[in-house]
Design a protein around this motif. Sequence first.
Motif, mmCIF file in Angstrom:
data_model
loop_
_atom_site.group_PDB
_atom_site.id
_atom_site.type_symbol
_atom_site.label_atom_id
_atom_site.label_comp_id
_atom_site.label_asym_id
_atom_site.label_seq_id
_atom_site.Cartn_x
_atom_site.Cartn_y
_atom_site.Cartn_z
ATOM 1 N N ALA A 31 0.834 -1.210 0.000
ATOM 2 C CA ALA A 31 0.000 0.000 0.000
ATOM 3 C C ALA A 31 0.867 1.258 0.000
ATOM 4 O O ALA A 31 0.625 2.183 -0.777
ATOM 5 C CB ALA A 31 -0.945 -0.005 1.197
ATOM 6 N N ALA A 32 1.872 1.281 0.861
ATOM 7 C CA ALA A 32 2.744 2.456 0.953
ATOM 8 C C ALA A 32 3.490 2.694 -0.361
ATOM 9 O O ALA A 32 3.585 3.836 -0.831
ATOM 10 C CB ALA A 32 3.740 2.275 2.094
ATOM 11 N N GLU A 33 3.992 1.633 -0.963
ATOM 12 C CA GLU A 33 4.707 1.768 -2.233
ATOM 13 C C GLU A 33 3.776 2.260 -3.338
ATOM 14 O O GLU A 33 4.150 3.098 -4.156
ATOM 15 C CB GLU A 33 5.353 0.449 -2.624
ATOM 16 C CG GLU A 33 6.527 0.084 -1.749
ATOM 17 C CD GLU A 33 7.036 -1.333 -1.977
ATOM 18 O OE1 GLU A 33 6.475 -2.065 -2.836
ATOM 19 O OE2 GLU A 33 8.011 -1.710 -1.300
ATOM 20 N N ALA A 34 2.556 1.750 -3.356
ATOM 21 C CA ALA A 34 1.588 2.166 -4.374
ATOM 22 C C ALA A 34 1.233 3.642 -4.224
ATOM 23 O O ALA A 34 1.152 4.374 -5.214
ATOM 24 C CB ALA A 34 0.333 1.297 -4.300
ATOM 25 N N ILE A 35 1.059 4.084 -2.987
ATOM 26 C CA ILE A 35 0.756 5.503 -2.747
ATOM 27 C C ILE A 35 1.928 6.363 -3.209
ATOM 28 O O ILE A 35 1.735 7.380 -3.874
ATOM 29 C CB ILE A 35 0.439 5.761 -1.260
ATOM 30 C CG1 ILE A 35 -0.891 5.108 -0.884
ATOM 31 C CG2 ILE A 35 0.392 7.264 -0.963
ATOM 32 C CD1 ILE A 35 -1.167 5.070 0.603
ATOM 33 N N ALA A 36 3.127 5.946 -2.885
ATOM 34 C CA ALA A 36 4.319 6.714 -3.267
ATOM 35 C C ALA A 36 4.441 6.827 -4.785
ATOM 36 O O ALA A 36 4.816 7.883 -5.309
ATOM 37 C CB ALA A 36 5.568 6.065 -2.685
ATOM 38 N N LYS A 37 4.091 5.773 -5.499
ATOM 39 C CA LYS A 37 4.191 5.786 -6.964
ATOM 40 C C LYS A 37 3.133 6.681 -7.611
ATOM 41 O O LYS A 37 3.283 7.079 -8.760
ATOM 42 C CB LYS A 37 4.067 4.371 -7.512
ATOM 43 C CG LYS A 37 5.281 3.522 -7.230
ATOM 44 C CD LYS A 37 5.081 2.111 -7.754
ATOM 45 C CE LYS A 37 6.269 1.239 -7.381
ATOM 46 N NZ LYS A 37 6.053 -0.167 -7.782
ATOM 47 N N MET A 38 2.068 6.985 -6.897
ATOM 48 C CA MET A 38 0.993 7.810 -7.466
ATOM 49 C C MET A 38 1.332 9.294 -7.493
ATOM 50 O O MET A 38 0.706 10.050 -8.237
ATOM 51 C CB MET A 38 -0.300 7.593 -6.686
ATOM 52 C CG MET A 38 -0.928 6.262 -6.928
ATOM 53 S SD MET A 38 -2.506 6.166 -6.044
ATOM 54 C CE MET A 38 -2.520 4.449 -5.602
ATOM 55 N N SER A 39 2.284 9.713 -6.698
ATOM 56 C CA SER A 39 2.674 11.129 -6.683
ATOM 57 C C SER A 39 3.570 11.411 -7.871
ATOM 58 O O SER A 39 4.543 10.692 -8.112
ATOM 59 C CB SER A 39 3.426 11.462 -5.392
ATOM 60 O OG SER A 39 2.565 11.337 -4.290
ATOM 61 N N SER A 40 3.252 12.460 -8.604
ATOM 62 C CA SER A 40 4.059 12.823 -9.769
ATOM 63 C C SER A 40 5.297 13.601 -9.325
ATOM 64 O O SER A 40 5.334 14.172 -8.225
ATOM 65 C CB SER A 40 3.240 13.682 -10.739
ATOM 66 O OG SER A 40 2.996 14.952 -10.169
#
Length: 115
Positions: A31-40
């Motif tokens: 979850a944390a990695e996915a959230i981090a990848k969503m930020s441009s």
Amino acid sequence: QANNAYAFPSIGFAAALTKCTKITEEVFLVAAEAIAKMSSAEELACGRLFLPFDGIREVAVELTSTIVEYICEEGLGSMPARQMKGAAMRAFVRAQMFSGIKDATRQGPQLRARL
């Protein structure tokens, strides 16, 4: 607070959709990695640490889909419908989400009476 707004609801929703038997530490890392990848890169350059809250439903769709796929791949739960990934998974998750008063009023007179 970011975990309360973004991660925990999606983890719980994914667990419910998959009938997950155990939520491991790795689920939280996914979850944390996915959230981090969503930020441009642009958002990060502007000093924004979190995704805009006005897009939280789409963030939840993306995040929940990622977590569902992980849970199923790891054998912690089962696929809620036929084997899905990517766009099909996101469409499935979006269709399962509560949409507020519209959904509630479709549930019948008993529920409308309580609103």
